[in-house]
Every structure is written in C-alpha cells, then in structure tokens.
Write a protein that holds these residues in place. Structure first.
Motif, PDB file in Angstrom:
ATOM      1  N   LYS A 159      40.202  42.331  36.802  1.00 20.78           N
ATOM      2  CA  LYS A 159      39.431  43.569  36.771  1.00 20.78           C
ATOM      3  C   LYS A 159      37.931  43.336  36.689  1.00 20.78           C
ATOM      4  O   LYS A 159      37.139  44.226  37.027  1.00 20.78           O
ATOM      5  N   ASP A 160      37.523  42.139  36.240  1.00 23.74           N
ATOM      6  CA  ASP A 160      36.090  41.875  36.136  1.00 23.74           C
ATOM      7  C   ASP A 160      35.511  41.208  37.390  1.00 23.74           C
ATOM      8  O   ASP A 160      34.358  40.783  37.393  1.00 23.74           O
ATOM      9  N   THR A 167      27.807  32.328  41.251  1.00 23.38           N
ATOM     10  CA  THR A 167      27.550  33.518  40.446  1.00 23.38           C
ATOM     11  C   THR A 167      28.390  34.672  40.968  1.00 23.38           C
ATOM     12  O   THR A 167      28.443  34.907  42.185  1.00 23.38           O
ATOM     13  N   ALA A 168      29.049  35.382  40.082  1.00 23.38           N
ATOM     14  CA  ALA A 168      29.861  36.532  40.483  1.00 23.38           C
ATOM     15  C   ALA A 168      28.999  37.546  41.220  1.00 23.38           C
ATOM     16  O   ALA A 168      27.955  37.963  40.726  1.00 23.38           O
ATOM     17  N   GLY A 205      38.993  43.156  46.604  1.00 24.89           N
ATOM     18  CA  GLY A 205      38.760  42.930  45.182  1.00 24.89           C
ATOM     19  C   GLY A 205      38.798  41.466  44.808  1.00 24.89           C
ATOM     20  O   GLY A 205      38.230  41.063  43.787  1.00 24.89           O
ATOM     21  N   GLU A 206      39.442  40.647  45.644  1.00 22.95           N
ATOM     22  CA  GLU A 206      39.540  39.219  45.371  1.00 22.95           C
ATOM     23  C   GLU A 206      38.208  38.494  45.549  1.00 22.95           C
ATOM     24  O   GLU A 206      38.037  37.366  45.058  1.00 22.95           O
ATOM     25  N   VAL A 207      37.271  39.087  46.285  1.00 23.79           N
ATOM     26  CA  VAL A 207      36.009  38.407  46.585  1.00 23.79           C
ATOM     27  C   VAL A 207      35.172  38.248  45.321  1.00 23.79           C
ATOM     28  O   VAL A 207      34.875  39.231  44.635  1.00 23.79           O
ATOM     29  N   TRP A 208      34.776  37.014  45.039  1.00 29.70           N
ATOM     30  CA  TRP A 208      33.940  36.710  43.879  1.00 29.70           C
ATOM     31  C   TRP A 208      32.511  36.401  44.296  1.00 29.70           C
ATOM     32  O   TRP A 208      31.559  36.771  43.611  1.00 29.70           O
ATOM     33  N   ARG A 253      38.684  34.936  43.790  1.00 26.38           N
ATOM     34  CA  ARG A 253      39.128  34.703  42.414  1.00 26.38           C
ATOM     35  C   ARG A 253      40.324  35.600  42.141  1.00 26.38           C
ATOM     36  O   ARG A 253      40.251  36.831  42.288  1.00 26.38           O
ATOM     37  N   ILE A 254      41.445  34.965  41.741  1.00 24.29           N
ATOM     38  CA  ILE A 254      42.661  35.724  41.481  1.00 24.29           C
ATOM     39  C   ILE A 254      43.305  35.218  40.195  1.00 24.29           C
ATOM     40  O   ILE A 254      42.988  34.138  39.703  1.00 24.29           O
ATOM     41  N   ASP A 255      44.219  36.017  39.664  1.00 18.39           N
ATOM     42  CA  ASP A 255      45.129  35.557  38.615  1.00 18.39           C
ATOM     43  C   ASP A 255      46.446  35.264  39.322  1.00 18.39           C
ATOM     44  O   ASP A 255      47.136  36.189  39.765  1.00 18.39           O
ATOM     45  N   PRO A 256      46.797  33.974  39.502  1.00 14.50           N
ATOM     46  CA  PRO A 256      47.959  33.656  40.324  1.00 14.50           C
ATOM     47  C   PRO A 256      49.299  33.952  39.668  1.00 14.50           C
ATOM     48  O   PRO A 256      50.352  33.800  40.303  1.00 14.50           O
ATOM     49  N   THR A 257      49.300  34.373  38.427  1.00 15.11           N
ATOM     50  CA  THR A 257      50.554  34.686  37.747  1.00 15.11           C
ATOM     51  C   THR A 257      51.223  35.875  38.422  1.00 15.11           C
ATOM     52  O   THR A 257      50.577  36.887  38.711  1.00 15.11           O
TER      53      THR A 257
END
Length: 490
Positions: free
Chosen positions: A261-262, A312-313, A273-276, A243-247
């Motif tokens: 961050k969440d 689920t996260a 950190g990208e792993v959801w 899960r990333i913010d591609p912006t």
C-alpha cells in the motif's frame, strides 16, 4: 567543473552545431571531459570457478544468505544456481531450472535464468514465513505460454517470469523442490533490456515495513531509444523497478502476490501499483547499503553515459528523455546527448562516466566489509565490457557537473599490478560483482565463470612502466595457473 573545461565544452558544442548561442539544446560531444584517475590498489585473489553449463559458464550474480552458513549462491543464465562457501569450497549445482518443466528458454545472452533472491528468513527461523523459499526471474518463449500478468507496449518477443520455489531442507547442499508457484509474468516486446536484479532489501529486519518485499528490475523492453515508449509509461512494467509482496495473499490464489500500500503509484489512474521507480533503460544490477538502507541502481546507458542512481520511491530517472545528467532529443532516430538542463521533473544520477572510459555499467556496491579499510563507505562500480572498477564517495560533488569524482581501483595479483582484462586474457571481461554476508567483495566473470576475491590494499606501484609490465606478468601467470594440470596427491 573548471572554467577551462566549460570553455572547451562550449567551443565543442558550438563547433558541432554551428551555433554560437541558441535557445535550443546543443549536442554535447564529450559529456565527461575529466579523465578517471588511478586510485588505491587492492589485492585480488582467484577464488573459485563456477561449473560450466552447456560447456560454458554465464555467471550473472552472487547471493549470500543470512543463515550463518557462509554459503554463496552463484546465478548462471544458462539455468543453474551453484553454491560455494566463503572458504572457497568447490562449487556444486544447487538448483537447475531446466529440470523443472516450467518452459524455461534462454532466448539470447540477455535472457535465461537472470537473477535469484533468497527470502531474508531462508534457513533462519523455521517458525516464520520464508524459511524454505527463494525466488527467480527467468525467460520463456511466448508461444504456448500462459497469459501474461502485464505486457509492455509493442510486440511480444518472450515472457519474463518471477517464480517462487519451496525446498524440502534449506540447509541442504542441493535444492530438493517440493513446490513451485508462478508469481508474476510479463510479456517483453524486444529481445534485450529485460530482466535484471530481483532482490529483497538486505538492510532491514522483520520490524520494517520493507521486510519481505521483493524488488524487480526490468529494462525498457529493448531496442534503440526505447522504441515502444515503455520507460515513461507508468502503465507499462518495463523501464522500472517494481516492488511487490510475493506472499500469496489468500494462500489459494488467484492472486499470486499483493501490491504494498505504500508504493508511490498505488491508486493513480493509468499507473501500475507495482511501479516503485521509473525512467530506466537497463537497470541490470542494484543493491543496498546495509547500514543506511539506501538503494543504489546501475543503469546501462546507450549513446554516451553510464550512471549510478539513488533508488527512491516515485523517482523518474528520465530515460529516454535524459541519459545520465544530460538531455536527449525526442526524435528516436537521434542518439546523441544535449546540454538541456534538468527542470526538476527527473532525478539525476549521483555519478556517471562516459564511453571514453567504458561501455556498460555492471554492479554497484557500497563497501561495508573489513578487509579493505581504505574502501570503507566507498561505492564501487564495474564496467561489464572492459572490466575496469571505479569507486567514489556517495554525496561527493567535486566531480564534473557537480557529480561524484570517480577513481579507478588498481588490482594486484601475487605482488604484481594487473587488470581484469589481463587476468581473463580476452577482449571482453563480462564483469559482475558480488558480496558475501560480511560485505566482502567478489569479482565475477560471466562467460568464463572465474570468480575472484578482493583482499587488502597495497602500496602504489613505483611507476606506470612497472605497472604495465606487472599487468602482463600477472595475467600470464594466472593463465598458466588455469592451464596447468592438477597433480594427484597421496
């Protein structure tokens, strides 16, 4: 599970292992003994056929956009996204990655232009971000390629690349690309079990913290029994939902995206950190319930089981230590499942079926349309190979092992019972599933490019004999329809 099933299973396990009772795990020969029974019938109607690329189609997925245009974008792994509408407009080529000079290479049948995702604001509000952008995940040869952002454990077979594309006019019938940007590149160790779905959460609006976050499904990187130990390694991107913010965070690089961050493993030593979510074998397709926001993941199994998981996260779905709700040996030369109980470390599926019913799970889609009220709130899954479609109620625990009870959706064409195998006239259907903006269901056949639409429910057939005859007749009628020349009209 009933007492007789428990006794039968125990007898089979003892026979297989030569053990009456043992503290060690025992091999399970028939993980799901309860056969999937017929369920309700629905009408299926030919919709459109996607354009052939390289002389054949390789349809993988369908995407709807929220701009009220009724457009449906169909992704072909050969490199093309075609566009049609819910009115059945003849599909035309919207985007061709082969013309973009980005090193695109279709290595095998599990690679190519695998998935696309249109920003939730695509062609909606020109004053806000995402109005002209969509994203793809494709494959490139490793030789001569730019350095990967991350690499899986093991050798390097090819690269999987997430790209952002900006178009001149999001309402246009073809994508005039005015800018492109590489977002994420990972080096995949084997040729299979790589990219799957990329998608934004379709259930949220701009007020949600999940709005604009891109989810990326990656298989375990390939091979039998996860030979490179990727799925359980939080430092590897494979066997995960990322899960990333591609912006672009600073609009100038070098950062191509940011990590929300969440996300559950942000700041954790040894973890990306990208792993959801982790512990997946080959999550080719996942989707959201547009009402509850819950993600559902279809994970293709190996030896015996195909599973549906709630996304689920932070969840770990257990592969390769577990397959479905069963344990597995740590010996990578063994592919059988065992009766090992889940100690709580892993998240078990909510539904599963074994290889007596199918071979590889495809799409998972909770029905929220209106054409088939009998399916309201039901989860539908398809088997890629034999084309059967199953459904169940999320939260149901009346099936074997306390999981959901599956039923098989019965198909009818022109008033006659049929099946996807009969309609396609082939030994392998290669079935996928898609939905439009209103939640209505479409069936996609990968290698033929035929797309069907599901309509209202129908009464049950009077007998199984009539149903079998109907399948043959409906299949023959449709094949004749495909083969008939188009007559000119004046």
């Amino acid at each position: 599970m009933g007492l007789m099933n428990r006794i039968t299973r125990a007898s089979m396990v003892a026979l297989a292992c030569g053990l009456a009772a043992n503290a060690q795990a025992a091999v399970v020969l028939d993980p799901v003994m309860q056969a999937i029974a017929p369920g309700i019938g629905v009408n299926v109607s030919p919709f459109v056929t996607a354009p052939a690329v390289y002389g054949t189609a390789a349809v993988q997925s369908m995407r709807a956009v929220k701009d009220r245009s009724n457009r449906l974008f169909v992704n072909d792994t050969h490199g093309v996204i075609s566009v049609t509408t819910t009115a059945g407009t003849a599909p035309g080529v919207y985007f061709d990655i082969r013309q973009q000079n980005v090193g695109f290479a279709e290595i095998n049948s599990q690679t190519g232009l695998v998935s696309s995702a249109f920003h939730p604001n695509f062609n909606v509000d020109p004053t806000k971000p995402g109005y002209r952008t969509f994203y793809t995940i494709d494959t490139t040869a490793a030789a001569g390629a730019p350095p990967a952002t991350y690499a899986g454990n093991g050798p390097v077979n090819h690269h999987d690349v997430v790209r952002e594309w900006t178009v001149a006019d999001p309402a246009a019938s073809t994508a005039k690309i005015v800018a492109t940007r590489e977002v994420l590149r990972v080096a995949q160790p084997q040729g299979d079990h790589g990219p799957g779905t990329i998608s934004f959460n379709t259930s949220v609006d701009a007020t949600s913290t999940d709005y604009g976050k891109l989810y990326i499904g990656l298989g375990d990187g390939g091979g039998v029994n996860d030979p490179d130990d990727n799925a359980q390694d939080l430092g590897s991107p494979f066997g995960k939902i990322l899960r990333i913010d591609p912006t672009d965070p600073d609009s100038a690089g070098p950062l191509a995206y940011s990590v929300p961050k969440d996300n559950p493993h942000v700041g954790e030593a040894g973890a990306l950190g990208e792993v959801w979510a982790s512990g997946l074998r080959n999550p080719q397709q996942f989707s959201w319930d547009v009402l509850t926001g819950r993600m559902y993941i279809g994970d293709v199994g190996q030896a015996q089981l195909e599973e549906v998981n709630i996304g689920t996260a932070g969840a770990n779905y257990g592969w390769p230590l577990r397959e479905g709700s069963f344990g597995r040996s740590t010996d990578k030369s063994v592919s059988t499942v065992t009766d090992d109980a889940n100690t709580g470390r892993f998240t078990d599926p909510i539904a599963q079926y074994d290889h007596g019913e199918g071979s590889a799970i495809g799409a998972v889609q909770l029905y929220r349309g209106s054409l088939i009220p009998e399916l309201a709130g039901q989860m539908l899954v398809d088997d890629i190979v034999n084309g059967r479609i199953f459904y169940f109620t999320p939260g149901d625990t009346s099936g074997e092992g306390g999981l959901a009870l599956l039923r098989e959706l019965q198909l009818n064409l022109d008033g006659l019972p049929t099946s996807m195998m009969a309609l396609e006239g082939t030994y392998r259907v290669d079935l996928r599933m898609g939905v439009d903006a209103l939640g209505e269901l479409y069936l996609l056949t990968k290698k033929d490019g035929d797309i069907y639409r599901l309509l209202g429910a129908v009464p049950e057939p009077a007998s199984w004999a009539m149903m079998i005859v109907g399948m043959a007749l409906a299949g023959a009628m449709l094949r004749r329809r495909h083969a008939s020349p188009t007559c000119a009209t004046t």
